[in-house]
Design a protein around this motif. Structure first.
Motif: not given
Length: 222
Positions: A158-166, A198-206
């Protein structure tokens, strides 16, 4: 005898008072305090992280949505509506079925092993579809450009986000389908890309829902 009855009555009354006090504190006061704090400091999250458009709730920032065309006669799996940005594949539980409608009842991972023929076939089919759907005149998608989140589901499905690359991979197709310039759609993706928590947790997302709401507004202005 009378003393025994009196003692028992006192113990019962003491127990009843303890029950009433604990019920009041833990069952009424504590929930009201926590609810008040949540509504005062974290109202959006406490109410389900709702996303609104045109004055009404259209979804949650925590749950993905599908963007498909209506089913055709005899069709079991709907085609993607390619004028919208697409989210991750939504594979859920329940005999490893595909969670095409993001139903919470079948939330979960596929539990298929990395060498599963079923999983390999799902990934290969998803990759072929991503390459085919996003290749438009003047823009060809290479297999090496397809990121992992474009062909695999999240742990919940159910992930609402995708990577900036996708998201960037879909820019040319979305621009072409909506009569927009590539630069406009690229700017849209850039504006809706969130960095690491917080600048260090997870990955960039859209967030796909928020991005598509912005896309709808942009199209309406043209």
């Amino acid at each position: 005898m009378n003393n025994s009855v009196t003692n028992i009555a006192r113990l019962l009354w003491a127990g009843l008072r303890a029950l009433l006090v604990l019920t009041l504190v833990t069952g009424v006061i504590y929930p009201l305090v926590i609810t008040g704090i949540a509504q005062g400091l974290f109202s959006s999250k406490a109410n389900g992280s709702e996303i609104k458009a045109d004055g009404k709730v259209v979804g949650s920032s925590l749950i993905g949505q599908s963007y498909n065309l209506p089913l055709k006669k005899g069709q079991q799996t709907p085609d993607a509506d390619l004028k919208w940005f697409q989210g991750r594949p939504a594979n859920g539980l329940g005999a490893n079925s595909v969670n095409t409608r993001y139903k919470l009842l079948v939330s979960g991972a596929t539990n298929l092993s990395a060498d599963s023929k079923v999983l390999i076939k799902q990934v290969e089919d998803a990759k072929a579809a991503v390459i085919k759907d996003n290749a438009v005149p003047g823009y060809t998608v290479k297999p090496s450009q397809v990121p992992a989140d474009a062909v695999t589901s999240s742990g919940s499905g159910l992930d609402p986000d995708i990577s900036p690359q996708y998201a960037e991979l879909q820019v040319h197709r979305v621009a072409e389908r909506n009569g927009l310039s590539v630069a406009e759609v690229e700017k849209l993706v850039e504006d809706h890309t969130e960095g690491r928590t917080l600048g260090f947790m997870g990955e960039p997302r859209v967030n796909v829902l928020e991005l598509n709401i912005a896309l709808k507004d942009l199209v309406a202005k043209h």
